[in-house]
Each structure stands twice: as structure tokens, then as C-alpha cells.
Scaffold this active site. Structure first.
Site, PDB file in Angstrom:
ATOM      1  CB  SER B  12      45.487  30.561  30.045  1.00  0.00           C
ATOM      2  OG  SER B  12      44.941  31.609  29.297  1.00  0.00           O
ATOM      3  CG  HIS B  39      41.782  31.971  31.209  1.00  0.00           C
ATOM      4  ND1 HIS B  39      43.025  32.466  31.479  1.00  0.00           N
ATOM      5  CD2 HIS B  39      41.155  31.920  32.395  1.00  0.00           C
ATOM      6  CE1 HIS B  39      43.146  32.706  32.771  1.00  0.00           C
ATOM      7  NE2 HIS B  39      42.016  32.378  33.354  1.00  0.00           N
ATOM      8  CG  ASP B 132      43.787  33.609  36.494  1.00  0.00           C
ATOM      9  OD1 ASP B 132      43.785  33.915  37.701  1.00  0.00           O
ATOM     10  OD2 ASP B 132      42.791  33.150  35.896  1.00  0.00           O
TER      11      ASP B 132
END
Ligand SMILES: C[S@@+](CC[C@H](N)C(=O)[O-])C[C@H]1O[C@@H](n2cnc3c(N)ncnc32)[C@H](O)[C@@H]1O
Lengths: 283, 189
Positions: B12, B39, B132
């Protein structure tokens, strides 16, 4: 959890699918397995059953749970003007061609909570075509259709939706089309005047209208190849010659044989056009 | 030991630089499929693909719905959709709600890859500012796969690797520059 337990899950998902089919007539057997399994496991959590088998018992004996289960399995979710470039394409490239028809029929399949229906109605209104348009908005889930009819959404979405609307070439302010109250916004119900909401299952129901434009975005991604093919043939049989089909921006028709009857109109925006005559149905 | 067939990488915040380092040092002879969930917050991953392609000896493409998972290829999850793999090794997309505030979600990609490749999967968690990937990595380990986590102290943002360690633990917890050499060792016979 071990590999064995995973296999057990797979067996149970299959049994659950059979139970849905035999008890309620909803056939999920041709849905893409990976995401279907995820959703079944999420239902297990939501309905607090210990196992997928526990879900089967409730499918059988608690019919009042059916709408919730359908919602859980299909997860209706949408946005206003999702993928603004596609809506801009509709506005600039497709609507001018539809304008030549005295009466325009649009089928939106898998309308979820209706955001796309309202987006479409706004486009048509701004193009001066809405008065002679009939939109058929269909979905599998009655709960979703009910919400679509109400057109009430959380206001926190408003900013993103306004940006989408502008990016889609909107000529007003999106706020002209809704009223906000507390933390909700309600779409102007006048936008609904030429919309018919109806339950329609793409797996089992047939063609019901002659359409000039079919929108079916982010629905077939959940279907395996043969079912995608079946649904595309429904659309082919529903569309007038030269009619348009829009699918989601990341959807691929590369493995569908029926796709050969559609010519890319704007490949990047996933807008297609029916070129060939629909095949005659075998008697 | 069985040779891995696929490598699933999640990152991310700070992920772009980390990915450049990892993909840049992967051995060009690798035949494993590489799946990446990053992401990025942007509308497309086109640019991301280009940037990573410049760093990587393996071809880098956006994972396309229904298309096959290719060996020796880096597949990036498209933006706005969860990326799943089917048993027959084709990609499936889903537009289900965000998981851990993210879509694509690393957890979703890891879990579905774990179900396909079992012990023949390597899961890698890099830098990032959320949790995540943690439960997905746990799933990878449950099904026999190998878990590699970037050392939190070495990560640009430590939250994600730390969450992965807390939830799933790891078979290897190493600095960024050691990740690709480790993967090469595990993957090349
Ligand atoms: C992700 S939503 C897509 C919403 C909207 N078209 C969009 O792209 O923003 C998918 C919708 O497809 C519907 N659906 C799933 N299976 C269906 C079926 N067999 N027949 C009709 N609709 C179905 C679901 O109920 C859900 O509302």
C-alpha cells in the site's frame, strides 16, 4: 484450516447452491466460483450460522430469509455516473444516434440500487430525449429494486457523485436533481416517470422488450463463461439491429462466442453495437 | 520441497518504490506467475504498469477478467475491482464492497490465490499504512503456502507488515533488498 476443510467448504457451497435452486428456483450454479464462495461465507457470518450447512437448513425452513440471502449473494452496489468517461461517451456518441428513433427503449439489466438508472435519466433529460424514452430497469433482487424505486442514498456520496457527474459532461449541478435532508439525499422522483422497475433473472427469464440500448455493467463479471454467453444472446435477441450494448469498464467479452455478433463501437469504453441479424430461434 | 507456482504480493503506501526494488531483482528466468495488489488510489493502473515494466525483467500487465494467469508474468490488480483467481487459473474480478477500506483488497486476492495454489504459493506483504493482507497471509499459511513479510523496521510504513506478522506470522521476515533474492532461491530449482 487445512486443504481438507477447504474441500469440505466447496462441497457445502455446491449443496447450498442446489438448495437455493430446488427450494426457491434461483440458480447460482453458473456463477464464477471464487466470488460466489466468498459471498456464501459472508452470509454464514451475517446470519451467524456455524457452517455453510447451517445456511442450508435456513434456506429450507426459513423462506422469509430469502430476500436477505439473495441480497447477500448478489451484493447490489452501485454509484451515480460510475466510470464518468463511459457516461460521457453515451452522452456524446450514443445519444445523438438514438435521437433518430421516435421512441427509445433502454434496458438496464442488474440495476442494483438504481444509481445508474437515475444517471441515465439525467443524461436523457439533458439531451432532450427523455420524453420519448422508456427505461426498463431490472434486477434479480426485489429488495434492491425497492431501494432503487425510492432513490434515497447516503449523502456522504454526494461529493464523489457530483465530481463524476461533472466529469461525465454534466451541464447543470447534480444538486439540481436531488434534495438533501439530514444525511440522506433523495433523487427527484420526476426522473422516474418513464422508468419501469421489474424483477428479471438473467439466468432464467427471457427477452421482454425491443431495446435500442442495453446497459449491463458489472453483472456478468460474476458469471462463468457459458452463462455470460447465454446472457449476451439474450441481449442480442433483445436489441434492434444497430442497437448498443454497454458492459463494465473492466469486463471482457474475449471468451464469449456470442460476442462475435457485436462490433466494438468504443472499445475502451466497452460500448458495442449489434451488427448481425439475430439468429432465428430453432423451433 | 515443492516448487512454488505463483507469488502474490501486496503493498500500500510506499508500495511503488518497494515494488520497483522487488520486481527489479526477480530473476528473469522465473516461470512463476506474479500477482500484485497495490492500493494506488488512481483510476487506472496503466501508469503503474509502465513504471514497473521499466524496472522489471518480467513482462508486467494489468490482470484482465477471464484471462489466464500466465507464467513468468507480473499481473497487476486493476483499480476499483477485487482480483480473484479461479481454480482453472483464470482471473475473475468483483466489484463487491471494499475490504479493509480497500478495493482491490490484498486479503481477497491472497485468499483466492491460496485456495488455488495451496503450498505452491508465496505470499509477500510489503510496506503499507493499514492492515490489509494480514488475514489473507494467514489463509496462505493455513493452506501450506510460504509467507514473506518485509521487516517492519525496514518498511517505509510499518503498519501493514506489522499487522501481517501479528496476525499471520511469517516464514521469512526480511529487509526489502533481500526479498527478491529469497524468492529467486525458493523458485529456481
Ligand atoms: C455490482 S451490481 C452492478 C450495479 C450497476 N450495474 C453498476 O455497475 O454500478 C450487480 C447487480 O447484478 C444483479 N444480479 C446478479 N445476478 C443477477 C441475475 N441472475 N439476474 C439479474 N440481476 C442479477 C445483482 O442483484 C446486483 O444488483
Amino acid at each position: 484450516m487445512t486443504v481438507d476443510a477447504q474441500e469440505l467448504d466447496n462441497i457445502e457451497v455446491e449443496l447450498f447452491t442446489q438448495a437455493m435452486q430446488r427450494r426457491h428456483g434461483y440458480d447460482f450454479s453458473q456463477y464464477a466460483p471464487a466470488s460466489l464462495k466468498r459471498r456464501v461465507l459472508q452470509l454464514v457470518e451475517q446470519l451467524e450460522t456455524r457452517t455453510i450447512s447451517g445456511l442450508i437448513e435456513r434456506v429450507m425452513h426459513e423462506p422469509q430469509l430469502l430476500p436477505r440471502m439473495l441480497d447477500g449473494l448478489t451484493v447490489p452496489a452501485s454509484d451515480m455516473f460510475r466510470d464518468p468517461s463511459m457516461f460521457r461517451g453515451l452522452r456524446e456518441q450514443v445519444l445523438p444516434l438514438l435521437a433518430s428513433y421516435p421512441q427509445i427503449n433502454i434496458w438496464q439489466a442488474g440495476c442494483a440500487h438504481g444509481q445508474e438508472v437515475y444517471s441515465l435519466a439525467i443524461l436523457l433529460e439533458e439531451a432532450g430525449l427523455y420524453e420519448r424514452t422508456q427505461i426498463f430497469a431490472t434486477d434479480l433482487s426485489e429488495r434492491a429494486l425497492h431501494q432503487a424505486q425510492e432513490g434515497i442514498y447516503p449523502a456522504r456520496e454526494a461529493q464523489q457523485w457530483s465530481r463524476n457527474y461533472q466529469a461525465a459532461g454534466g451541464t447543470h449541478s447534480l444538486a439540481d436533481y436531488y434534495s438533501a435532508r439530514y444525511n440522506l439525499l433523495k433523487l427527484d422522483q420526476r426522473l422516474r416517470r418513464n422508468v419501469t422497475f421489474a424483477q428479471h433473472n438473467l439466468v432464467s427469464d427471457g427477452v421482454f422488450c425491443e431495446a435500442h440500448l442495453v446497459l449491463c455493467r458489472n453483472v456478468m463479471i460474476y458469471f462463468s463463461n457459458p452463462l455470460q454467453d447465454h446472457v449476451l444472446s439474450l441481449f442480442r435477441n433483445s436489441l434492434v439491429r444497430g442497437g448498443f450494448l454497454c458492459v463494465g469498464m473492466r469486463e471482457s467479452l474475449d471468451y464469449a462466442t456470442t460476442a462475435a455478433t457485436f462490433t466494438p463501437f468504443d472499445e475502451r469504453l466497452r460500448i458495442y453495437r449489434l451488427t448481425h441479424q439475430p439468429e432465428r430461434q430453432q423451433a | 520441497m515443492t516448487t512454488p507456482q505463483a507469488i502474490a504480493i501486496g503493498c500500500s503506501a510506499g508500495g511503488l518504490d518497494a515494488l520497483k526494488v522487488v520486481l527489479g531483482a526477480l530473476d528473469p528466468r522465473l516461470t512463476q506467475a506474479v500477482l500484485v495488489c497495490c492500493h494506488s488510489g488512481s483510476d487506472t493502473v496503466e501508469l503503474l504498469c509502465e513504471v514497473l515494466q521499466r524496472a522489471s525483467a518480467l513482462p508486467v500487465t494489468e490482470a484482465a477478467e477471464r484471462h489466464p494467469v500466465l507464467s513468468g508474468t507480473v499481473h497487476l490488480a486493476p483499480s476499483g475491482y477485487h482480483l480473484l483467481v479461479e481454480k482453472d487459473r483464470h482471473f475473475a474480478l468483483s466489484i463487491d464492497p471494499r475490504v479493509q477500506y480497500a478495493r482491490p483488497s490484498i486479503d481477497v486476492m491472497f485468499c483466492s490465490a491460496a485456495e488455488v495454489w495451496h503450498e505452491k504459493l508465496i505470499g509477500v506483504v510489503l510496506t503499507g499504512g493499514n492492515a490489509d493482507g494480514a488475514s489473507g497471509l494467514q489463509r496462505i499459511r493455513e493452506l501450506g503456502g510460504i509467507a514473506i513479510v518485509q521487516s517492519p523496521s525496514n518498511a517505509e510504513i510499518s503498519t501493514m507488515p506489522q499487522a501481517a506478522l501479528d496476525t499471520a506470522g511469517a516464514d521469512h521476515c526480511v529487509d526489502l533488498s533481500d526479498i527478491a533474492p529469497l524468492i529467486n532461491r525458493l523458485c529456481l530449482p
